[in-house]
Write a protein that holds these residues in place. Structure first.
Motif, PDB file in Angstrom:
ATOM      1  N   UNK A  65       6.947   9.027  -9.736  1.00 35.55           N
ATOM      2  CA  UNK A  65       6.326   7.985  -9.028  1.00 35.55           C
ATOM      3  C   UNK A  65       5.253   8.550  -7.897  1.00 35.55           C
ATOM      4  N   UNK A  66       3.949   8.712  -7.979  1.00 39.48           N
ATOM      5  CA  UNK A  66       2.635  10.036  -7.241  1.00 39.48           C
ATOM      6  C   UNK A  66       2.601   9.375  -6.149  1.00 39.48           C
ATOM      7  N   UNK A  67       3.417   8.081  -5.259  1.00 37.73           N
ATOM      8  CA  UNK A  67       2.937   7.713  -4.388  1.00 37.73           C
ATOM      9  C   UNK A  67       4.422   8.333  -3.428  1.00 37.73           C
ATOM     10  N   UNK A  68       5.383   9.174  -4.161  1.00 43.72           N
ATOM     11  CA  UNK A  68       6.080   9.735  -3.789  1.00 43.72           C
ATOM     12  C   UNK A  68       5.769  10.943  -2.706  1.00 43.72           C
ATOM     13  N   UNK A  69       4.750  11.239  -2.841  1.00 34.78           N
ATOM     14  CA  UNK A  69       4.631  12.201  -2.559  1.00 34.78           C
ATOM     15  C   UNK A  69       3.637  12.357  -1.335  1.00 34.78           C
ATOM     16  N   UNK A  70       3.937  10.642  -0.362  1.00 29.23           N
ATOM     17  CA  UNK A  70       3.571  10.657   0.910  1.00 29.23           C
ATOM     18  C   UNK A  70       4.575  10.848   1.390  1.00 29.23           C
ATOM     19  N   UNK A  71       5.463  10.725   1.146  1.00 33.24           N
ATOM     20  CA  UNK A  71       7.096  10.704   1.718  1.00 33.24           C
ATOM     21  C   UNK A  71       7.072   9.642   2.736  1.00 33.24           C
ATOM     22  N   UNK A  72       7.266   9.666   3.633  1.00 36.90           N
ATOM     23  CA  UNK A  72       8.061   8.711   5.015  1.00 36.90           C
ATOM     24  C   UNK A  72       6.314   7.840   5.272  1.00 36.90           C
ATOM     25  N   UNK A  73       5.609   8.773   4.943  1.00 34.03           N
ATOM     26  CA  UNK A  73       4.230   7.938   5.210  1.00 34.03           C
ATOM     27  C   UNK A  73       3.636   7.087   4.079  1.00 34.03           C
ATOM     28  N   UNK A  89       6.647  -1.253  -5.557  1.00 33.66           N
ATOM     29  CA  UNK A  89       5.670  -1.061  -6.589  1.00 33.66           C
ATOM     30  C   UNK A  89       5.449   0.432  -6.423  1.00 33.66           C
ATOM     31  N   UNK A  90       4.254   0.498  -7.967  1.00 37.62           N
ATOM     32  CA  UNK A  90       4.532   2.364  -8.201  1.00 37.62           C
ATOM     33  C   UNK A  90       3.247   2.525  -8.940  1.00 37.62           C
ATOM     34  N   UNK A  91       3.463   4.064  -8.946  1.00 35.84           N
ATOM     35  CA  UNK A  91       1.465   4.471  -9.232  1.00 35.84           C
ATOM     36  C   UNK A  91       2.430   5.658 -10.432  1.00 35.84           C
ATOM     37  N   UNK A  92       2.792   4.763 -11.506  1.00 40.60           N
ATOM     38  CA  UNK A  92       3.184   6.360 -12.580  1.00 40.60           C
ATOM     39  C   UNK A  92       1.415   6.917 -13.434  1.00 40.60           C
ATOM     40  N   UNK A  93       2.121   7.795 -14.285  1.00 42.25           N
ATOM     41  CA  UNK A  93       0.866   9.075 -14.581  1.00 42.25           C
ATOM     42  C   UNK A  93      -0.382   8.007 -15.546  1.00 42.25           C
ATOM     43  N   UNK A  94       0.182   6.913 -16.142  1.00 44.78           N
ATOM     44  CA  UNK A  94      -1.191   6.706 -17.240  1.00 44.78           C
ATOM     45  C   UNK A  94      -2.332   5.764 -16.370  1.00 44.78           C
ATOM     46  N   UNK A  95      -1.695   5.544 -15.124  1.00 46.75           N
ATOM     47  CA  UNK A  95      -2.470   4.482 -13.963  1.00 46.75           C
ATOM     48  C   UNK A  95      -3.160   5.271 -12.909  1.00 46.75           C
ATOM     49  N   UNK A  97      -1.721  20.188  -4.554  1.00 48.61           N
ATOM     50  CA  UNK A  97      -0.630  21.338  -3.770  1.00 48.61           C
ATOM     51  C   UNK A  97       0.778  20.736  -4.451  1.00 48.61           C
ATOM     52  N   UNK A  98       1.356  19.542  -5.378  1.00 55.56           N
ATOM     53  CA  UNK A  98       2.499  19.716  -5.685  1.00 55.56           C
ATOM     54  C   UNK A  98       2.969  20.559  -6.925  1.00 55.56           C
ATOM     55  N   UNK A  99       3.484  21.186  -7.267  1.00 63.45           N
ATOM     56  CA  UNK A  99       3.789  21.748  -8.742  1.00 63.45           C
ATOM     57  C   UNK A  99       4.201  20.755  -9.732  1.00 63.45           C
ATOM     58  N   UNK A 100       5.274  19.781  -9.124  1.00 65.81           N
ATOM     59  CA  UNK A 100       5.708  19.069 -10.034  1.00 65.81           C
ATOM     60  C   UNK A 100       4.437  18.029 -10.365  1.00 65.81           C
ATOM     61  N   UNK A 101       3.325  17.137 -10.000  1.00 67.15           N
ATOM     62  CA  UNK A 101       2.383  16.751 -10.019  1.00 67.15           C
ATOM     63  C   UNK A 101       0.996  17.409 -10.333  1.00 67.15           C
TER      64      UNK A 101
END
Length: 459
Positions: free
Chosen positions: A147-155, A279-285, A390-394
């Protein structure tokens, strides 16, 4: 007394969905029992959760298609068989939002069982502290783990919700916020889903070109009784293997339905129901969310802006050297370069300080003073791109997503440039030249003559 004003609310309140949708419900019960899809007309596919153990199956075939998974609840899940079960976990004073009101749980339960409303109030809340206490009652599906929105962490934008409502309640047609995808896990009751792809407008629903303003019947029962559900059936009859116009199906306890990005959907609670949704953001979307953040800024919702601005500042201070010596060595993309520059400029400007002093931490989706263009000023799109890069996993997903974004913007620009106003046939007839009349002025005239032009015959 003959009065539509009195009769229509009574008729809508008395709507018997189990009777209206009996054939669909009976068919879906068979599909649930055998975990297959004999509902070829409506065509929401069903699978056992084990089918999606491989993330590649979701990413390659199903990221843009609704489907239902069975057996998605953990074996040791605390069962929420009815609304009262929440009181075994939460205090009666727990505050939840029910559309336009915010009541203690105990008060809403009383309303739940005793209301006689045409459109019963629907509990729909994202209170993190309360939802953490319910984590033994649901389980996020595996396909939502990336989930790409995990990058926002607590925000990150509000994304996890509890939904509860009595029979005959539900949600009218909408698309999920920020172009995200969603999962909805039913804990108790029965829900009927009506889903349409992004390019098909739901019957009875009118949206402007930006889909910012949506007009629809006031209640679900009014929408059904007005015949619009029958129009959805007609759309289903046009479905082919390659093109879907409308999908209809039911979910039962333990099942989780997937809602792809930008799909219209409406949900009717056939029975008293409790569900969790995320709600989440998969890579294809991802490119769709990037497009939303970039080109639909005033529709962004779920961010708590003061918290977000503090997060931006902290991220910049922790990565200042890397950002200021930024070089996209892996691939060249002007979107990436401009995003980094704009993000740095904003952080170093006075705007950040002014906003931190003047904004509260309300959800940006309910900002009242849109004229200030607050969301236009905050570089949410740029911040998101910098976070991904900036994130190596994404990081590795960004190149493809930016290419997809460029193609989407190019296509949208061409579509907008090709829009032509259709000429009025009547106006064309009125304004065309008439050579039979020998006048110096061509085209349409209102037959008003200058005073000097009047003759005795005219008068």
């Amino acid at each position: 007394i003959f009065s539509d004003n009195l009769f229509r609310p009574f008729q809508n309140k008395s709507t018997d969905y189990k009777k209206i949708f009996k054939s669909i419900i009976d068919l879906e019960k068979i599909n649930q029992k055998h975990c297959h899809n004999s509902n070829l007309l409506f065509n929401i596919e069903r699978f056992n959760e084990d089918f999606f153990n491989d993330q590649n199956i979701f990413n390659s075939k199903y990221f843009d298609n609704p489907f239902i998974l069975q057996n998605t609840l953990p074996e040791n899940a605390f069962k929420l068989d009815k609304i009262d079960s929440l009181l075994e976990i939460l205090s009666p004073e727990s505050q939840f939002r029910q559309e336009t009101v915010k009541w203690p749980l105990e008060q809403y339960i009383q309303y739940f069982y005793n209301n006689s409303d045409e459109s019963p109030l629907y509990l729909f809340d994202c209170n993190k502290k309360l939802l953490n206490k319910l984590n033994q009652s649901f389980k996020k599906p595996k396909y939502s783990e990336l989930d790409f929105f995990d990058l926002f962490k607590e925000t990150r934008p509000d994304h996890l919700w509890i939904i509860a409502g009595p029979g005959n309640s539900g949600s009218t047609f909408h698309k999920d916020p920020n172009s995200t995808s969603a999962w909805n896990q039913l804990l108790s009751g029965m829900k009927l889903w009506i889903m349409l792809p992004p390019d098909i407008s739901p019957p009875g629903v009118i949206a402007d070109s930006e889909e910012e303003n949506v007009t629809a019947p006031l209640s679900l029962s009014e929408w059904v009784n007005s015949g619009f559900f029958n129009d959805c059936i007609k759309l289903c009859q046009q479905n082919t293997k390659d093109k879907k116009y409308c999908l209809i199906g039911c979910t039962f306890p333990g099942e989780t339905i997937y809602v792809p990005s930008n799909w219209w959907h409406s949900v009717i609670n056939i029975e008293d129901s409790i569900a969790m949704t995320g709600n989440f953001v998969p890579q294809e979307n991802l490119f769709k969310v990037l497009n939303f953040f970039k080109n639909k800024k005033l529709q962004i919702s779920g961010f708590h802006l003061k918290n977000l601005l503090n997060s931006m500042s902290l991220f910049y201070n922790e990565n200042k050297e890397k950002l200021e010596s930024f070089s996209n060595i892996d691939f060249k993309d002007t979107n990436l370069e401009k995003a980094n520059q704009k993000f740095i400029q904003f952080i170093n400007s006075s705007k950040l300080i002014v906003m931190l002093n003047n904004l509260d931490d309300e959800d940006c989706g309910v900002l009242e003073d849109i004229s200030n263009n607050i969301l236009n000023e905050i570089p949410i799109y740029e911040y998101f791109i910098v976070l991904i890069y900036s994130n190596e996993n994404y990081h590795s997903y960004l190149k493809t997503s930016l290419k997809q974004l460029n193609k989407l913007e190019f296509a949208n620009n061409n579509e907008n440039n090709n829009i032509k106003v259709k000429d009025s046939k009547i106006w064309s007839e009125l304004t065309k030249n008439d050579d039979s009349k020998k006048t110096e002025q061509n085209g349409f005239k209102f037959n008003f003559l200058d005073e000097e032009s009047y003759s005795e015959e005219d008068l």
